[in-house]
Motif scaffolding. Sequence first.
Motif, PDB file in Angstrom:
ATOM      1  N   ASN A  27       0.749  -0.893   0.125  1.00  0.00           N
ATOM      2  CA  ASN A  27      -0.409  -0.047   0.076  1.00  0.00           C
ATOM      3  C   ASN A  27       1.293   1.217  -0.064  1.00  0.00           C
ATOM      4  OD1 ASN A  27      -1.584   2.183   1.441  1.00  0.00           O
ATOM      5  ND2 ASN A  27      -3.122   0.738   0.777  1.00  0.00           N
ATOM      6  N   ASP A  29       0.692   4.453   1.152  1.00  0.00           N
ATOM      7  CA  ASP A  29       0.789   4.549   2.172  1.00  0.00           C
ATOM      8  C   ASP A  29       1.665   3.712   3.480  1.00  0.00           C
ATOM      9  OD1 ASP A  29      -1.627   5.949   1.265  1.00  0.00           O
ATOM     10  OD2 ASP A  29      -2.758   5.871   3.097  1.00  0.00           O
ATOM     11  N   GLU A  30       2.015   2.666   3.661  1.00  0.00           N
ATOM     12  CA  GLU A  30       2.804   2.385   4.216  1.00  0.00           C
ATOM     13  C   GLU A  30       4.346   2.977   3.433  1.00  0.00           C
ATOM     14  OE1 GLU A  30       2.155  -2.115   4.905  1.00  0.00           O
ATOM     15  OE2 GLU A  30       2.325  -1.468   2.389  1.00  0.00           O
ATOM     16  N   TYR A  33       5.419   5.356   6.972  1.00  0.00           N
ATOM     17  CA  TYR A  33       5.271   4.867   8.148  1.00  0.00           C
ATOM     18  C   TYR A  33       6.774   3.790   8.200  1.00  0.00           C
ATOM     19  CZ  TYR A  33       0.188   7.065   7.897  1.00  0.00           C
ATOM     20  OH  TYR A  33      -0.179   7.996   7.729  1.00  0.00           O
ATOM     21  N   ARG A 126       1.116   0.533   8.065  1.00  0.00           N
ATOM     22  CA  ARG A 126       0.642   1.933   8.532  1.00  0.00           C
ATOM     23  C   ARG A 126      -0.012   2.259   9.234  1.00  0.00           C
ATOM     24  NH1 ARG A 126      -3.068   5.242   5.244  1.00  0.00           N
ATOM     25  NH2 ARG A 126      -4.595   4.859   7.383  1.00  0.00           N
ATOM     26  N   ASN A 127      -0.314   3.304  10.389  1.00  0.00           N
ATOM     27  CA  ASN A 127      -0.995   3.466  10.804  1.00  0.00           C
ATOM     28  C   ASN A 127      -2.259   3.559  11.823  1.00  0.00           C
ATOM     29  OD1 ASN A 127      -2.082   5.618  10.256  1.00  0.00           O
ATOM     30  ND2 ASN A 127      -1.746   7.940  11.728  1.00  0.00           N
ATOM     31  N   ASP A 128      -2.755   2.227  11.674  1.00  0.00           N
ATOM     32  CA  ASP A 128      -4.222   2.296  11.786  1.00  0.00           C
ATOM     33  C   ASP A 128      -4.251   0.950  13.345  1.00  0.00           C
ATOM     34  OD1 ASP A 128      -5.432   3.608   9.751  1.00  0.00           O
ATOM     35  OD2 ASP A 128      -4.984   1.872   8.370  1.00  0.00           O
ATOM     36  N   LYS A 169      -2.329   8.886  15.416  1.00  0.00           N
ATOM     37  CA  LYS A 169      -3.243   9.395  14.263  1.00  0.00           C
ATOM     38  C   LYS A 169      -4.103  10.165  14.937  1.00  0.00           C
ATOM     39  CE  LYS A 169      -5.904   7.276  10.650  1.00  0.00           C
ATOM     40  NZ  LYS A 169      -6.253   5.984  10.191  1.00  0.00           N
ATOM     41  N   GLN A 306      -9.668   2.025   5.793  1.00  0.00           N
ATOM     42  CA  GLN A 306      -9.548   3.189   7.167  1.00  0.00           C
ATOM     43  C   GLN A 306      -9.569   3.200   8.443  1.00  0.00           C
ATOM     44  OE1 GLN A 306      -7.727   3.029   4.398  1.00  0.00           O
ATOM     45  NE2 GLN A 306      -6.356   4.893   4.058  1.00  0.00           N
ATOM     46  N   GLU A 390       9.586   2.144   1.213  1.00  0.00           N
ATOM     47  CA  GLU A 390       9.854   1.279   2.060  1.00  0.00           C
ATOM     48  C   GLU A 390      10.162  -0.167   1.152  1.00  0.00           C
ATOM     49  OE1 GLU A 390       6.321   1.335  -1.201  1.00  0.00           O
ATOM     50  OE2 GLU A 390       7.296   2.986   0.607  1.00  0.00           O
TER      51      GLU A 390
END
Length: 490
Positions: A27, A29-30, A33, A126-128, A169, A306, A390
């Motif tokens: 992803n 978005d990774e 992070y 991610r930051n979930d 978050k 998310q 990443e």
Amino acid sequence: MLRKPVSLLLPAAFLLFALAALVLPLNRDESQYVAAVELMRYGLPFRDFMYLQTPLQPFLLAPFAFVEEGWLFLTLRLTNALVAAGAILLVYLAARGAGGTPRRALAAAAMLALCDAMIFAGGVARNDALPVFFEALGIWLLVDARLPIRLTGRHFLAGLAFGAAVSVKISYIVPAGVLFAVMLYEGRRDRCRGAVAYALGGAAGVVPTLLLLALAPESFLFGAFEYSLVAPQQWRLLNDQAHMLEFPTTLARLAWFLVQGPALLVLALVLWRRFRHGRDRHAVALDWLIVAGCIAAMLPQPSFRQYVIPILPPLFVRFGAIHGPIASRRGMQLGFAATLLLGLWRTTSETVATLRGGSPILLAVVDGDWLGEHLDDSGAPGMAVSLSPERFAGGKLDIDPRFAMGPFLFRMRGLMTPAEEQRMHVVTRDRLDRALTSAPPPAIVTGGEGRSTPGAPGGLDAPLRHWAERNAYRRMQSPSGMLSLYLRTR
């Protein structure tokens, strides 16, 4: 009789999320992070590299930056799998503490684990996972009167948990604030001692955020607030996707994400129970947390799976605390079965794809090792430029901190002046040529952002690729064929 299933809840949830970590595609978005954790070896978020969220996660995960070379990405995915599994266990404990039967609490926790949004939280880096863990922990501390902790102590620890969620978050500030308002309203008789204890805990939880704000206020305000209010919307407009920013589309997408798993059906049952039978124990706080989660889900534009995650812990704790029959009718049982299948559909299809073509994350590990070895063999010092950091974070190939946020800052147009880019350690497309020409990097890695869109013909990687070709960099292909390594020639 139920001890064995409960004892299996944590390992079963971890195995499900670990499977997702192995099979879910990478992803984009990774990028930010994973890169942020790697860069914690050399500096701090905002002060030394840009970050696009409140900064507690890279601090908590910083020790993983020192794992064996090349394994950081997979380690962070598996860490999120374990943290998400812990959130599932906490939801079970909270449902029991709120008065639910062991069977109903176990069913609620298991159904939460089978929601696609929760599987996503536990399967990607991610930051979930961390904030949902802290939210579930805070709820458990508030509703379980059997804990051997004084009431004000539980309120303080719950505030600390919600404050930590906000420090991971920023969207969790909505449920944290709504819960404080509820505690103020309900604490009028005891002079709001519980609300004050909760507020003190919350203040302690946001200390890391406040420290970074004090160290680098300009970068912090842009990364944690301004970026999310402007840049994602600009990107959608550049790609002729203005419809994704409209309220009906947002509502429809959020409903679709909730129906991938039993969350939407459980929400309907909780509402029916609330208006048909009145309040249950702890109902007011949980009901308001569900409302706050819905508000938090609708704020970011455009919406993605998310964003529904803050709704899930209070929703399933509320469901797990209900007494009496709920889904006795055959149609309701079929509805649960259908939504559970929808929740597992994506993970199942990606598992089949992995069996055919290999694990995306393991292929990324192999590519990362290959990238590090070739740069190491070239003898070229310095940091590599890439919009997919990443894929080699934690290996021999160092990340250029100006590109630590992957494609997200690079794709912006006109949102920063040259002076601001320099102060905030950022390079955008507008000033790529000048930044690379003034200090040519030893390596450029492309391939992670190759999809062509109206806003980026040829993909976001195209400017990097073209610059490397113009400057006679030597191109090599990674073992997976997905990445290209451009080495500076001597």
